[in-house]
Scaffold this motif. Sequence first.
Motif, PDB file in Angstrom:
ATOM      1  N   ALA A  65      42.720  41.336  45.688  1.00  0.00           N
ATOM      2  CA  ALA A  65      42.277  42.031  44.477  1.00  0.00           C
ATOM      3  C   ALA A  65      42.935  41.424  43.246  1.00  0.00           C
ATOM      4  O   ALA A  65      42.304  41.291  42.190  1.00  0.00           O
ATOM      5  CB  ALA A  65      42.599  43.523  44.583  1.00  0.00           C
ATOM      6  N   THR A 102      40.824  39.715  40.174  1.00  0.00           N
ATOM      7  CA  THR A 102      41.036  40.219  38.816  1.00  0.00           C
ATOM      8  C   THR A 102      41.394  39.088  37.859  1.00  0.00           C
ATOM      9  O   THR A 102      40.874  39.008  36.740  1.00  0.00           O
ATOM     10  CB  THR A 102      42.153  41.282  38.814  1.00  0.00           C
ATOM     11  OG1 THR A 102      41.781  42.359  39.661  1.00  0.00           O
ATOM     12  CG2 THR A 102      42.397  41.805  37.406  1.00  0.00           C
ATOM     13  N   GLU A 103      42.296  38.196  38.296  1.00  0.00           N
ATOM     14  CA  GLU A 103      42.698  37.070  37.450  1.00  0.00           C
ATOM     15  C   GLU A 103      41.542  36.087  37.243  1.00  0.00           C
ATOM     16  O   GLU A 103      41.387  35.535  36.148  1.00  0.00           O
ATOM     17  CB  GLU A 103      43.894  36.348  38.078  1.00  0.00           C
ATOM     18  CG  GLU A 103      45.198  37.107  38.009  1.00  0.00           C
ATOM     19  CD  GLU A 103      45.762  37.184  36.597  1.00  0.00           C
ATOM     20  OE1 GLU A 103      45.314  36.402  35.720  1.00  0.00           O
ATOM     21  OE2 GLU A 103      46.649  38.023  36.360  1.00  0.00           O
ATOM     22  N   LYS A 137      39.370  37.548  34.637  1.00  0.00           N
ATOM     23  CA  LYS A 137      40.047  37.512  33.345  1.00  0.00           C
ATOM     24  C   LYS A 137      40.009  36.113  32.732  1.00  0.00           C
ATOM     25  O   LYS A 137      39.834  35.937  31.519  1.00  0.00           O
ATOM     26  CB  LYS A 137      41.493  37.967  33.515  1.00  0.00           C
ATOM     27  CG  LYS A 137      42.266  38.124  32.205  1.00  0.00           C
ATOM     28  CD  LYS A 137      43.745  38.410  32.465  1.00  0.00           C
ATOM     29  CE  LYS A 137      43.934  39.651  33.318  1.00  0.00           C
ATOM     30  NZ  LYS A 137      45.389  39.946  33.494  1.00  0.00           N
ATOM     31  N   VAL A 176      37.253  46.499  42.901  1.00  0.00           N
ATOM     32  CA  VAL A 176      38.122  46.575  41.721  1.00  0.00           C
ATOM     33  C   VAL A 176      37.459  45.894  40.532  1.00  0.00           C
ATOM     34  O   VAL A 176      37.547  46.373  39.402  1.00  0.00           O
ATOM     35  CB  VAL A 176      39.490  45.911  42.018  1.00  0.00           C
ATOM     36  CG1 VAL A 176      40.337  45.850  40.760  1.00  0.00           C
ATOM     37  CG2 VAL A 176      40.220  46.661  43.115  1.00  0.00           C
ATOM     38  N   SER A 177      36.772  44.771  40.791  1.00  0.00           N
ATOM     39  CA  SER A 177      36.111  44.030  39.706  1.00  0.00           C
ATOM     40  C   SER A 177      34.606  44.256  39.663  1.00  0.00           C
ATOM     41  O   SER A 177      33.970  43.972  38.649  1.00  0.00           O
ATOM     42  CB  SER A 177      36.407  42.529  39.858  1.00  0.00           C
ATOM     43  OG  SER A 177      37.796  42.280  39.747  1.00  0.00           O
TER      44      SER A 177
END
Length: 438
Positions: free
Chosen positions: A238, A242-243, A246, A268-269
């Motif tokens: 996760a 996420t990174e 981003k 999560v994304s």
Amino acid sequence: MKKLLKTTLLCAALAAGTVLAAPAIAQDSVNLPNLSYRTGPFASTGIPLMNGQRDYMMMLNERDGGMNGVTLGYEECETGYNTEKGVECYEKTKATGIVTQPWSTGITLQVLPKSNVDKIPVLAPGYGFSAMQDGKTFQWAFNPPASYWDGANMILQAISDGNLDSLKDKKIALLHLDHPYGKEPIPLFEQAAEKHGFTLLPIPVGLKEMQNQSAQWLQIRRERPDFVLMWGWGAMNAGAITEAVKTKYPMNQFVGIWWSGHDGDMKVSGEAAKGYRAISWSLPNSQAPAMQDIKKHIVDAGKSMIDQAGGEFDWVFYQRGVLISAMLAEGVKVAQEHFDAKVINAEQLRWGLENLKFDEARIAELGLEGMIPPFSTSCADHTGHSGAWMIEWDGTKFNKVSELLTADRAAIDPLVETAAKEYAAANAPWPINEECKM
């Protein structure tokens, strides 16, 4: 977060004393312990996998009275994915268990040398030391239906459209957990990089960095690799997704191993992670007869530990857990029939695990259609090499997006032979089964 913590703690409390009950008609039992991890930084992946394993075994006990009238005694020992605790669990369960399921490459490597002494099969489906493929050298260890080196080779095939020479002069980053699991594919990738002319850039992620990978993704932005391959687990997955979102790394150039293809990590994304792919030797099929029997006998009966509201029943990992228990249960059945025994011992189960035959007909008989590719094990081959598919995240779920890929044995088998010989020499005297034929 509070709900996840509450669920994790509840699962851990229940798992501590989990022994599956069976109808009164089953008088005998075999103990099939599982070294689970429902707590700690890897719990998000461990929980659905353990739930799937548990529910399949419970379904067989409820629906069939076990296997040929013998209760399948599934019991969990919590490790938190910690190697030291895993070894403690192994020692605790080996007296009565006829198998050990380490659930960590690190734990697998620790119990592997004990297997020849204790004579207990080590079952590590889709994980562990890839050289365990060599049944002559690793007589008690099994990693069906595909190894990490199989997975690494199939990923390279997928990103090169089947022509690894097309990767020449490209840069491939390997974002991996800094743990035996994450380091396992490196020999295969290094060999392929040298042969096919691409640059391999290993980027380790420490256990304390899993949720904050800013340094690793700063390196990825600086290096601008053509592909990022992920060997992640638990919170690392996760965090990486996420990174990537981003930093706007192209998701169609981001590919994971089968343990980095978990619905819970992707949610999560959500939509932002659309296009991310993973190689997978399993596919979810909630309408398969076995899954419907689990729903009827276990889930709808309130006997499952799954998060029904969160859709866990349909997840890749929950249903992969089902398949893992199906392999073990089949090993029990094959051994029972071969030795004409109901309550088998560890040595008989070892024979059963090296004589698995998951052909199309047997997969259909088990009610697992569309969920796993055909494979078979043998005395010499403890992996089976099932092949795998690429699955892709569409924003809400994973979908199959490739035909079945198969690993290049010419690339892998020499590595296995060398690694097995080196392992045996380093752990001499190490028994070799010279009677084992290909």
